[in-house]
Design a protein around this motif. Sequence first.
Motif, PDB file in Angstrom:
ATOM      1  N   GLN A   1      57.640  -7.330 -31.329  1.00 43.77           N
ATOM      2  CA  GLN A   1      56.217  -7.569 -31.091  1.00 43.77           C
ATOM      3  C   GLN A   1      55.860  -9.045 -31.186  1.00 43.77           C
ATOM      4  O   GLN A   1      54.770  -9.406 -31.592  1.00 43.77           O
ATOM      5  N   ASP A   2      56.812  -9.879 -30.815  1.00 42.78           N
ATOM      6  CA  ASP A   2      56.556 -11.310 -30.748  1.00 42.78           C
ATOM      7  C   ASP A   2      56.086 -11.620 -29.317  1.00 42.78           C
ATOM      8  O   ASP A   2      56.863 -12.001 -28.453  1.00 42.78           O
ATOM      9  N   TRP A   3      54.779 -11.388 -29.129  1.00 40.11           N
ATOM     10  CA  TRP A   3      54.241 -11.449 -27.758  1.00 40.11           C
ATOM     11  C   TRP A   3      54.371 -12.853 -27.151  1.00 40.11           C
ATOM     12  O   TRP A   3      54.732 -12.997 -25.991  1.00 40.11           O
ATOM     13  N   ALA A   4      54.039 -13.863 -27.950  1.00 40.47           N
ATOM     14  CA  ALA A   4      54.024 -15.227 -27.406  1.00 40.47           C
ATOM     15  C   ALA A   4      55.403 -15.610 -26.861  1.00 40.47           C
ATOM     16  O   ALA A   4      55.533 -16.123 -25.744  1.00 40.47           O
TER      17      ALA A   4
ATOM     18  N   ARG B   1      51.864  -6.842 -19.511  1.00 38.91           N
ATOM     19  CA  ARG B   1      51.670  -6.054 -20.732  1.00 38.91           C
ATOM     20  C   ARG B   1      51.742  -6.931 -21.983  1.00 38.91           C
ATOM     21  O   ARG B   1      50.974  -6.745 -22.926  1.00 38.91           O
ATOM     22  N   ALA B   2      52.671  -7.867 -21.979  1.00 41.48           N
ATOM     23  CA  ALA B   2      52.810  -8.753 -23.138  1.00 41.48           C
ATOM     24  C   ALA B   2      51.552  -9.612 -23.295  1.00 41.48           C
ATOM     25  O   ALA B   2      51.046  -9.797 -24.402  1.00 41.48           O
ATOM     26  N   ARG B   3      51.035 -10.086 -22.165  1.00 42.53           N
ATOM     27  CA  ARG B   3      49.809 -10.889 -22.206  1.00 42.53           C
ATOM     28  C   ARG B   3      48.666 -10.070 -22.778  1.00 42.53           C
ATOM     29  O   ARG B   3      47.874 -10.539 -23.580  1.00 42.53           O
ATOM     30  N   HIS B   4      48.623  -8.837 -22.340  1.00 44.31           N
ATOM     31  CA  HIS B   4      47.571  -7.949 -22.787  1.00 44.31           C
ATOM     32  C   HIS B   4      47.668  -7.692 -24.290  1.00 44.31           C
ATOM     33  O   HIS B   4      46.690  -7.732 -25.023  1.00 44.31           O
ATOM     34  N   ALA B   5      48.906  -7.452 -24.744  1.00 42.20           N
ATOM     35  CA  ALA B   5      49.124  -7.176 -26.166  1.00 42.20           C
ATOM     36  C   ALA B   5      48.719  -8.381 -27.010  1.00 42.20           C
ATOM     37  O   ALA B   5      48.084  -8.244 -28.066  1.00 42.20           O
TER      38      ALA B   5
ATOM     39  N   ALA C   1      63.529 -11.505 -23.773  1.00 37.24           N
ATOM     40  CA  ALA C   1      62.162 -10.973 -23.797  1.00 37.24           C
ATOM     41  C   ALA C   1      62.141  -9.560 -24.381  1.00 37.24           C
ATOM     42  O   ALA C   1      61.233  -9.195 -25.122  1.00 37.24           O
ATOM     43  N   THR C   2      63.167  -8.770 -24.040  1.00 33.69           N
ATOM     44  CA  THR C   2      63.227  -7.406 -24.557  1.00 33.69           C
ATOM     45  C   THR C   2      63.288  -7.426 -26.082  1.00 33.69           C
ATOM     46  O   THR C   2      62.619  -6.642 -26.755  1.00 33.69           O
ATOM     47  N   ASP C   3      64.107  -8.348 -26.605  1.00 32.40           N
ATOM     48  CA  ASP C   3      64.172  -8.491 -28.069  1.00 32.40           C
ATOM     49  C   ASP C   3      62.811  -8.863 -28.638  1.00 32.40           C
ATOM     50  O   ASP C   3      62.344  -8.290 -29.618  1.00 32.40           O
TER      51      ASP C   3
END
Lengths: 189, 585
Positions: free
Chosen positions: A137-140, A165-169, A130-132
């Motif tokens: 910026q590969d949110w999905a 945060r990822a969902r938000h992005a 996930a960090t990668d």
Amino acid sequence: MSSRILPIELTALARIVDELDYYQVLGLRPEAEASEIKRAYHDAARSLHPDANRHLKEHHRIDCERIAKRISEAYCVLRNPRQRKAYDVHRVEHGSPRLPLNELRNRVRATQAPTRSGQTQEGRQFWERATDDLSRQDWASAIRNLQTAVTFEPENEVFRVALSRARHALHDEKAPGGQPEADSAPHTS
Amino acid sequence: MKPYAIGIDLGTSNSCVAILQKEKPEVIANRFGERTTASVVAFDENGKIEVGNSARARIVQQPERTVSSSKRLIGRYYFSEEVRKAQTVSSYDIISGPNHSTRIQIGEEIFSLEEISAMVLREMKMIAEEELGDPVQKAVITVPAYFNDNQRQATKDAGRIAGLEVMRILNEPTAAALAYGFGRGLDQRVGVYDLGGGTFDISVLEIGRDVFEVLATSGDTFLGGDDFDDRILDLLAEEFVAEHGINPRNDLRALGKLKRAAEEAKNALSEEEETRIQIPDLLDDPAKGMLSIERTLARSEFDALVADLIQRTFKVCDEALQQAHLTVRDLDGVILVGGPTRLPVIQNAVRSYFQQDPRSDVDPDEVVAVGAAIHAASLLSTAVPESVLLDITPLDLRVGVVGGLTEPIVERSTPVPIEQTRRFTTSSDFQESVIIRVYQGDHREAEENEMLGQFEFSGFPSARRGEVSIDVTFEIDSDGIVQVTAADPATGKAASTTLTLTSGLSGQELEKIMEANRTARVAPGWRPPAAEDEPKNQEAPSPSFSGDETSPAPDNPVESAFDAPLFDEKPIELALPEEEKQEEA
């Protein structure tokens, strides 16, 4: 509305407050449920907060400040389950009613250092992926990996925050006019 | 005479005053019928001082004599990043004062930030007095939750200069929650999203009937509505540079006009889909004559200009929720505070982040003043309070140790009032005294934090380093006043200081200004004494030094300690005890 504490009770309480353990300060049993701790803190504040005792003479208000400081300390320790556990060990082993917050936190930190990057092997593995994803910026993909990481470690706040945060992005990227942030690596502070 | 206590929201851009009468909080409008007053002070050539919207209008004619957004500077050291940043955008002169303080120069006169804020506070006091027909002496003044102790103390001093007894410095989000939940018997968790003119704050509170408990608070003191204006200003200026090859920002009058146009455009976009920006005669170019700006700004264009600023606020929200061990779904309500939150782009972003509609029954411009008024009434009364506020520390309180580092004694999010002690030792052999330096901030490196003050502690037995124990105790009382004590546990000898300002006004300066206010209606500017003939201990702030009777107090050790340069390396520092050092390694 709560009834007021008598000045004579304040003085008596101020005299012994340093000898009381954190449960006694809040009027709790050592086996109290987590939900009772907050209620006890609010109840104590209603009658013992300095703002609630402004009508008293100065020396009683000083007693009140002293007690209020111990109430804050007790609540600060007991509201956090890990701190509470460390305090319970200290209380039973050393029989001492107080422990500086700073020392308590150090003890807790010493036992929980690995949680930032995951406590389970699977958690760590998906967290790394996930960090990668986040740095690319590969949110999905980040959301998928974080969801999996959270399944293995449902208590891990770092994972949960990164997921939200990822969902938000992702949501912002889809929304017209929204701009994803460049700097979206998960922060662990 | 009936005692009155008002609540004042001293904002970066606008201020608001309210009072609780007959159980009903009410905002007091100024004589023009406006419910908020611009936090702008204009000084005309004849020494006349204007405050409010009329002062704001003077930014264009007299940019260098009009002070706006002074809240960004109050309680800040001259060398701080915030002051440097303000210098690049402000049209008035920001200069350095004694003890690294920040001052404003208008013509020949020099003012402290406390005096500037006091002028705004005095105006708010007068607005209330005109309405009530009686003098008002007491007030609760609000500050951003993320203000450090220097900024709080400076705000308190501003209140004193304005002739107010400041009953409490209250956090803005706490005030907002109080206004929202007062007398409603709620059982809720709420988020207060406070985007003001110069600062952003998020607080998460739990309301349990009459108890208002702050669970977490986080903020960015470098982010506010002014930054939104600046984005429009930059766009206009850059386009102007591209077209004409001259930078209008270099001309104070043009900068003033740009600022005003940017602010008006932003406000217009709260209501309209697009707005027309017209700045006639912006700049006189010797070759081309008078140059103007005329352009339409669409809401979508503006939204894109500020998208990253809004994203930054949510990063701060993440932090606060994480601290509170909550997710957005745990919140029962979201309260918006501050003029910029009227912008549709912010309301939409907030809705999507928090996954709910923000409360529409709370006025973002007035809610903080209303909460302050409610608390003021409660502090004035001796009856059983109808609400109890339980706040927390926004930042770590730390003590300086050897090597330019700091150690926390009270960490952020600790409920107040609180008292905590930590044991230290000496860092060199046969050291006779130690400097206790107090910092606020979340960094291990001393320089990354805000220094609140320092004092010297001596009189402990002479011994090899590490053999002397020194207990440092931090106490924060319910008024938010920080008291620091150093003690030798072996002998019980102690020295302590109540932290007052190191960057602001000394007790003597404050007295001088207040004396001047008693004799003149308008405060004359404070003039710095000539550097050469300045007696040493007159410039030093004078914290109350309550050394123990038995402690051999040298001649004013506290005051001389304050004279020391801020970050100088002295070989008389504290150190961590040996066993703790090993633990940390």
